[in-house]
Design a protein around this motif. Structure first.
Motif, PDB file in Angstrom:
ATOM      1  N   ASP A 151      38.479  35.371  69.118  1.00  0.00           N
ATOM      2  CA  ASP A 151      39.546  34.468  68.679  1.00  0.00           C
ATOM      3  C   ASP A 151      40.890  35.005  69.155  1.00  0.00           C
ATOM      4  OD1 ASP A 151      41.408  32.898  67.404  1.00  0.00           O
ATOM      5  OD2 ASP A 151      40.342  32.857  65.491  1.00  0.00           O
TER       6      ASP A 151
ATOM      7  N   CYS B 282      43.770  34.110  68.476  1.00  0.00           N
ATOM      8  CA  CYS B 282      44.797  34.053  67.423  1.00  0.00           C
ATOM      9  C   CYS B 282      44.502  35.004  66.276  1.00  0.00           C
ATOM     10  CB  CYS B 282      44.917  32.627  66.894  1.00  0.00           C
ATOM     11  SG  CYS B 282      45.431  31.422  68.131  1.00  0.00           S
TER      12      CYS B 282
ATOM     13  N   VAL C 213      44.290  38.140  63.785  1.00  0.00           N
ATOM     14  CA  VAL C 213      45.270  39.128  63.346  1.00  0.00           C
ATOM     15  C   VAL C 213      44.525  40.424  63.042  1.00  0.00           C
ATOM     16  CG1 VAL C 213      46.999  39.714  61.620  1.00  0.00           C
ATOM     17  CG2 VAL C 213      46.744  37.340  62.390  1.00  0.00           C
TER      18      VAL C 213
ATOM     19  N   PRO D 114      43.480  33.225  61.610  1.00  0.00           N
ATOM     20  CA  PRO D 114      44.774  32.844  61.017  1.00  0.00           C
ATOM     21  C   PRO D 114      44.662  32.309  59.591  1.00  0.00           C
ATOM     22  CG  PRO D 114      44.647  32.106  63.294  1.00  0.00           C
ATOM     23  CD  PRO D 114      43.284  32.631  62.953  1.00  0.00           C
ATOM     24  N   ASP D 115      43.504  31.716  59.235  1.00  0.00           N
ATOM     25  CA  ASP D 115      43.346  31.186  57.878  1.00  0.00           C
ATOM     26  C   ASP D 115      42.852  32.234  56.893  1.00  0.00           C
ATOM     27  OD1 ASP D 115      40.745  31.539  58.604  1.00  0.00           O
ATOM     28  OD2 ASP D 115      40.159  29.430  58.467  1.00  0.00           O
TER      29      ASP D 115
END
Length: 249
Positions: A104, A106, A108, A144-145
């Motif tokens: 992914d 994106c 973190v 991100p979620d």
């Protein structure tokens, strides 16, 4: 007039440099060898003071010296390293920790390092006495979620900490709070003269939705250096292995 770095000042000045210059020189060494990567936020003044065994005022003066030379910048995020990193001459065949490259883009990532007793199976693999503390690195990658994609726990051996200077430095600031930038751990080991051999074992966990990758790394003398356990949620992420084949002779 050319600016003088703390290192140059300590060599050219006939008098002993003040304490803050010496601290600036030590901090500059950590910037240059990659212990603190370019752009990485520096530990706070209190942490640096404890790390170097000086007052916060001395740290403040040392940081000001580095700011004047453009080696440290300060903004709303705090102070961070701005020294240009050295290019990597050779491609790194191993990623630390194993599986850090999530599928992914994106995701973190969060990393921490502590000085504590490692998991029992890690202690046994590294030849450490039960409950003997060592450097323990934790890595987490989340979408991100907030969904956890992968987690990893790495424990280092006494050999790695005694022979790899950059790793040994982390003991004094392994408080589990500051971000731990050990991305170049394998490079540091090689630079210390260690030849790395690794073995990865992949097993499916009981819930059938995750896999565990256990990597054991030892040197040319069969001494254990580190062990990593990585868990990947295969329903949300993909584990990709990359191999570099040797050139044909």
């Amino acid at each position: 007039m050319a600016r003088t770095t703390p290192h140059e000042h300590s060599q050219t000045d006939d008098q002993s440099p003040p304490l803050y210059w010496r601290i600036a020189t030590e901090l500059l060494g950590e910037l240059r060898d990659g212990t603190i990567p370019p752009g990485e936020r520096l530990p706070g003044e209190r942490q640096l003071a404890g790390h170097f065994g000086v007052s916060r005022e001395t740290v403040r003066q040392a940081l000001e010296v580095l700011r004047r030379d453009g080696l440290v910048a300060t903004d709303r995020r705090g102070s961070h390293a701005s020294l240009t990193g050295r290019p990597v001459e050779d491609p790194v065949s191993l990623a630390f920790p194993v599986g850090v490259r999530t599928a992914d883009p994106c995701a973190v990532d969060r990393t921490t390092v502590t000085w504590e007793a490692p998991p029992p199976e890690h202690a046994a693999a590294l030849g450490l006495a039960p409950l003997r503390p060592t450097l323990v690195h934790r890595y987490q990658s989340a979408a991100p979620d907030g969904r956890t994609l992968r987690t990893a726990v790495t424990s280092f051996s006494a050999v790695a900490l005694s022979e790899v200077e950059e790793l040994g430095r982390y003991r004094d600031r392994a408080d589990g709070a500051a971000a731990a930038q050990l991305r170049r751990a394998y490079d540091w080991m090689r630079r210390a003269g260690l030849t790395l051999h690794h073995r990865d074992a992949i097993t499916q966990l009981a819930d059938a939705s995750s896999v565990r990758v256990t990597r054991r790394v030892h040197d040319q003398y069969a001494r254990p250096l580190e062990i990593t356990d990585l868990v990947v949620d295969t329903q949300q992420d993909t584990l990709v292995y990359e191999f570099t084949l040797p050139a044909a002779v």
